[in-house]
Write a protein that holds these residues in place. Structure first.
Motif, PDB file in Angstrom:
ATOM      1  N   TYR A 173     -19.636   4.215  -1.693  1.00  0.00           N
ATOM      2  CA  TYR A 173     -18.811   3.408  -0.798  1.00  0.00           C
ATOM      3  C   TYR A 173     -17.686   4.307  -0.286  1.00  0.00           C
ATOM      4  N   ARG A 174     -17.470   4.261   1.026  1.00  0.00           N
ATOM      5  CA  ARG A 174     -16.411   5.105   1.609  1.00  0.00           C
ATOM      6  C   ARG A 174     -15.550   4.277   2.552  1.00  0.00           C
ATOM      7  N   ASP A 175     -14.238   4.291   2.305  1.00  0.00           N
ATOM      8  CA  ASP A 175     -13.325   3.647   3.253  1.00  0.00           C
ATOM      9  C   ASP A 175     -13.323   4.436   4.558  1.00  0.00           C
ATOM     10  N   MET A 176     -13.071   3.736   5.659  1.00  0.00           N
ATOM     11  CA  MET A 176     -13.128   4.344   6.981  1.00  0.00           C
ATOM     12  C   MET A 176     -12.278   5.613   7.053  1.00  0.00           C
ATOM     13  N   ALA A 177     -12.823   6.629   7.718  1.00  0.00           N
ATOM     14  CA  ALA A 177     -12.166   7.934   7.815  1.00  0.00           C
ATOM     15  C   ALA A 177     -12.772   8.693   8.992  1.00  0.00           C
ATOM     16  N   PRO A 178     -12.150   9.819   9.403  1.00  0.00           N
ATOM     17  CA  PRO A 178     -12.776  10.662  10.426  1.00  0.00           C
ATOM     18  C   PRO A 178     -14.175  11.089  10.011  1.00  0.00           C
ATOM     19  N   LEU A 238     -11.189  -1.015   4.572  1.00  0.00           N
ATOM     20  CA  LEU A 238     -10.356  -1.703   3.590  1.00  0.00           C
ATOM     21  C   LEU A 238      -9.112  -2.250   4.277  1.00  0.00           C
ATOM     22  N   ASN A 239      -8.755  -3.468   3.887  1.00  0.00           N
ATOM     23  CA  ASN A 239      -7.641  -4.163   4.525  1.00  0.00           C
ATOM     24  C   ASN A 239      -6.668  -4.639   3.452  1.00  0.00           C
ATOM     25  N   ARG A 240      -5.393  -4.475   3.731  1.00  0.00           N
ATOM     26  CA  ARG A 240      -4.382  -5.047   2.844  1.00  0.00           C
ATOM     27  C   ARG A 240      -3.243  -5.600   3.701  1.00  0.00           C
ATOM     28  N   ASN A 241      -2.874  -6.825   3.463  1.00  0.00           N
ATOM     29  CA  ASN A 241      -1.820  -7.487   4.242  1.00  0.00           C
ATOM     30  C   ASN A 241      -2.114  -7.428   5.744  1.00  0.00           C
ATOM     31  N   ASP A 242      -3.382  -7.673   6.086  1.00  0.00           N
ATOM     32  CA  ASP A 242      -3.838  -7.710   7.484  1.00  0.00           C
ATOM     33  C   ASP A 242      -3.688  -6.373   8.207  1.00  0.00           C
ATOM     34  N   VAL A 243      -3.611  -5.301   7.450  1.00  0.00           N
ATOM     35  CA  VAL A 243      -3.526  -3.962   8.051  1.00  0.00           C
ATOM     36  C   VAL A 243      -4.671  -3.112   7.498  1.00  0.00           C
ATOM     37  N   MET A 244      -5.416  -2.467   8.392  1.00  0.00           N
ATOM     38  CA  MET A 244      -6.493  -1.588   7.955  1.00  0.00           C
ATOM     39  C   MET A 244      -5.875  -0.363   7.291  1.00  0.00           C
ATOM     40  N   ARG A 245      -6.269  -0.084   6.059  1.00  0.00           N
ATOM     41  CA  ARG A 245      -5.638   0.988   5.289  1.00  0.00           C
ATOM     42  C   ARG A 245      -5.837   2.353   5.950  1.00  0.00           C
ATOM     43  N   ALA A 246      -7.000   2.568   6.542  1.00  0.00           N
ATOM     44  CA  ALA A 246      -7.268   3.857   7.186  1.00  0.00           C
ATOM     45  C   ALA A 246      -6.311   4.110   8.340  1.00  0.00           C
ATOM     46  N   ALA A 247      -5.903   3.053   9.031  1.00  0.00           N
ATOM     47  CA  ALA A 247      -5.003   3.200  10.176  1.00  0.00           C
ATOM     48  C   ALA A 247      -3.613   3.654   9.749  1.00  0.00           C
ATOM     49  N   LEU A 248      -3.248   3.394   8.490  1.00  0.00           N
ATOM     50  CA  LEU A 248      -1.953   3.864   7.986  1.00  0.00           C
ATOM     51  C   LEU A 248      -1.983   5.356   7.670  1.00  0.00           C
ATOM     52  N   ILE A 249      -3.159   5.837   7.301  1.00  0.00           N
ATOM     53  CA  ILE A 249      -3.302   7.250   6.933  1.00  0.00           C
ATOM     54  C   ILE A 249      -3.570   8.105   8.163  1.00  0.00           C
TER      55      ILE A 249
END
Length: 793
Positions: free
Chosen positions: A564-569, A597-608
């Protein structure tokens, strides 16, 4: 006739002898006139009577900065002999500024050429020059040069010297001058230190290279060749070897090796190095990798091939010096081994071994560095073969820049390089750039490929499918998906926080499935043990779930049926997928599940992956949809790297260290800075942005109650501070002992980046050499605890 023999460079060495030895050392390293003139002048200021008194430990309040006086002597020489100097320097006046900078700063770091001299120091020197009498600089120079015109150092100060630090000159060939300056400076400081310490190289490159091919062939012959995967690996390796030979004849020096994950790139790289040695002569080999975990893995492989000899040295922040412990044990009975200890450390500093395994940090930061200690190793990058694996781990906007820089270095210094990965970037110079790149990198062409891309279409390399789940998932939903898997699973997430949150979803459950957490909040020894446990369980067909950050995605030889891989380049996704059905042993394809992966309605990959990295993430979101086979990934990657080349600004980098007034983004244009000769600005570059990712703390975790390594470190500190400042040798020996002890401790040291909102764990006591001891707030299961629970209320 002046008696020059009375002048000393060091308490036990004549200045004439030292200058001759350094000049000879320079000529062994380079034919650069910049380096040669720097060598002749670098210590001429030591003829100053005030400096001679200092060598004898006599008190003096007079001016004694020999480096600035040496630089002034050089400019005085230029003023009296300008035509002959310019003839030596091919008419390049900017080289005069460069030599002045090298001589003035050879005990420090290379400055920006805009202002190479300190005004306060120049004024102190000016005051000294107007009062002191002459000393025999011209007589000294006559030992090295012919037809030297009269040089007047004292009296009226040479105005050129007072202005040279303030008047930047146009640089005609900026890349050539940048690299020549770096290499000349590096050659001077290494030759200087070599002579001052009495170092004598023991690097048996010829001996190692003579047996290199035989050792490698014997090892290859010992491997089983009857499996399908090994037959394909052999085919690709032979293809690469056959293709490199005509390219070497054509004069090519840098090559691309793009081959699928699991195709045996380590043995391919080693075999190609053997071909270069066979065709071009004996050379040092420098094997560069992005992560410490992979350097250890490659070291083990090389030790199997070449034996655990002193020829193969792993040099990184964790590696232990093989000889130090031996010499340290002999020190009480044989005081003469002091020199061996110092020389052993110096050999590491300058990379003086036949075969070196090291990190990208050690290699690529050196190519941009202005630091004295970092550049010591640069001369031994000449006459070398670089094996650069997992190149995609570099910052994307620097892919092509570093390869073009490496290509230029190889051409100037008789070196070669093979660039390897399963996800090869586009190394063509882009045309949509602020600079004329073809003019800047005049002889550059993209590295030729050594193997056919058709290898990616082999059935044996169609090992997995990537399946994208379109809807976002929170940690609870992800954990439920994983729990339903019948097979072992590797889960790779983008942040340490996410791995911990997911791991907690499995805590307290009644399942008999082993669940392991892996991230940089564990000691290296515990990370290695977790990977070993996973491999053992996988081999025994026992179900295991490994939850990890991306530290496992490149180069780690592990094989899961499900990933399983969270969204990334895309390159990260493909590298992660390389841990799925890696050896092609499953009866059906492996499965790579790409999630968001989502936390508090924010996609975690978009934070990174935000800001300048947002484009890379967007490509994956748009292109990786539905189900994608491994064989179709190659074309996706190609278009991804074409996108990077077209849409990113070549040779620029953003980092907190570059932030200044007017440059709030912290962006540096390396090509522009090279045109300005801004060595100090460029030298701030770090592959890892320490400010952005938090302040780094080092925590030593004792193995057990009998582990007194930290207490030994404190004991060494107490011994060090008691050594008188003037006892340089004893102090240096103790510092070497400290460094090697810390390396021995490194397997139990967790290096943690702590951000503003994290809760600091409470250490047992104050730090020692920047290391804290942590007996509590750590466990094999959870690593270092940065939550409120580790605090005592």
């Amino acid at each position: 006739m002046v008696d020059l023999s009375k002048y000393k460079s060091h308490p036990d060495k004549q200045l004439l002898v030292h200058a001759a030895n350094v000049t000879a050392g320079i000529k062994r390293r380079t034919s650069s006139k910049i380096a040669e003139l720097s060598a002749v002048f670098h210590d001429i200021g030591k003829m100053n009577p005030n400096f001679q008194k200092k060598l004898l430990n006599e008190k003096t309040n007079g001016y004694a900065n020999h480096a600035y006086l040496s630089a002034y002597a050089f400019l005085s020489f230029c003023a009296a002999n300008m035509s002959s100097v310019l003839k030596e320097l091919n008419g390049d006046q900017s080289a005069i500024r460069v030599i002045t900078a090298i001589v003035a700063h050879h005990h420090g770091d290379l400055p920006n050429m805009e202002k190479i001299l300190s005004r306060d120091e120049m004024l102190r020197l000016k005051s000294f020059l107007e009062k002191e009498i002459e000393f025999p600089i011209q007589d000294f120079l006559n030992k090295y040069m012919e037809n030297v015109n009269g040089i007047h150092v004292f009296g009226k100060t040479n105005e050129n010297f007072m202005k040279i630090g303030l008047c930047p000159k146009e640089i005609k060939k900026p890349l050539e001058l940048f690299q020549d300056t770096q290499f000349s400076f590096a050659s001077l400081i290494s030759a200087d230190k070599e002579d001052a310490s009495g170092y004598n190289s023991q690097s048996a490159i010829d001996e190692f290279c003579e047996r290199y091919s035989l050792d490698l062939i014997n090892y290859l012959n010992s491997l089983s060749g009857d499996s399908e995967i090994n037959r394909i690996r052999t085919k690709i390796r032979k293809e690469a070897i056959n293709n490199i030979y005509p390219l070497l004849i054509q004069g090519k020096r840098i090559f691309s090796l793009t081959s699928p994950t699991g195709s045996g790139k380590t043995l391919m790289l080693l075999s190609l190095a053997g071909e270069i040695i066979k065709n071009k002569g004996n050379m040092r080999i420098i094997y560069a990798l992005p992560f410490l975990s992979i350097t250890e893995q490659v070291e083990k492989e090389c030790n199997k091939i070449f034996g655990e000899s002193m020829s193969v040295a792993r040099i990184d922040s964790k590696s232990e010096n093989k000889l130090f412990a031996k010499y340290q044990d002999q020190l009480d009975e044989k005081p003469e081994v002091i020199n061996e200890i110092i020389n052993t450390q110096f050999a590491e500093d300058i990379f003086d071994y036949p075969f070196i395994i090291t990190t990208f940090v050690k290699v690529f930061e050196t190519f941009l560095s202005n630091k004295n200690s970092t550049l010591l190793k640069l001369p031994n990058f000449a006459n070398a073969i670089f094996l650069v694996d997992e190149i995609q781990s570099l910052p994307p906007r620097l892919y092509g820049f570093f390869i073009a820089l490496l290509d230029s270095f190889c051409a100037q210094h008789n070196s070669f390089a093979i660039i390897s990965t399963a996800t090869m970037p586009n190394f063509e110079l882009p045309t949509n750039n602020n600079h004329n790149l073809k003019e800047f990198f005049q002889s550059y062409s993209a590295p030729p490929e050594l193997v056919s891309f058709s290898n990616f279409q082999e059935d044996i390399f169609d090992r997995y499918d990537i399946i994208r789940i379109q809807q976002t998932l929170n940690v609870e939903e992800l954990s439920e998906l994983i729990k339903k898997e019948n097979s072992s699973s590797l889960v790779i997430l983008n942040t340490i926080d996410d791995t911990k949150l997911l791991y907690n979803q499995f805590s307290g459950t009644k399942s008999h499935t082993k669940v392991l957490l892996l991230n940089t909040h564990f000691t290296p020894n515990d990370r290695t043990e977790k990977i070993r446990l996973c491999k053992e369980m996988l081999e025994n067909n026992e179900k295991v779930i490994l939850i990890s950050t991306q530290l496992i995605e490149a180069g780690v030889d592990i094989d899961f049926p499900v990933v399983y891989r969270d969204m990334a380049p895309l390159p990260n996704v493909v590298q992660s997928s390389g841990r799925c059905n890696r050896n092609g042993k499953l009866p059906l394809k492996g499965r790579v599940v790409l999630i968001s992966l989502n936390r508090n309605d924010v996609m975690r990959a978009a934070l990174i992956y935000r800001g300048i990295d947002e484009l890379f993430l967007k490509y994956s979101l748009e292109k990786v949809v539905g189900k994608i086979t491994e064989t179709s990934c190659f074309e996706l990657q190609k278009s991804f790297f074409d996108l990077i080349q077209y849409h990113t600004v070549f040779a620029t980098h953003r980092s907190e260290v570059f932030k200044t007034v007017g440059n709030e983004m912290g962006e540096i244009d390396f090509i522009q800075k090279m045109k300005e000769g801004a060595f100090n600005d460029i030298g701030k570059f770090k592959l890892i942005d320490e400010v952005k990712f938090g302040e780094e703390f080092r925590y030593f975790i004792p193995r057990n109650n009998e582990d007194y390594s930290f207490e030994r470190l404190e004991e060494l500190y107490s011994q060090l501070i008691k050594i008188p400042l003037r006892d340089f040798v004893a102090k240096r020996l103790k510092l070497i002992e400290v460094e090697n002890h810390i390396r021995k401790m490194s397997g139990q040291i967790a290096q943690v980046r702590i951000r503003k909102n994290d809760i600091y764990p409470i250490p047992d006591e104050d730090s020692c050499f920047g290391i804290y001891k942590l007996s509590k707030s750590y466990s094999f299961e959870n690593g270092i605890d940065l939550s409120n629970e580790n605090q005592i209320v």
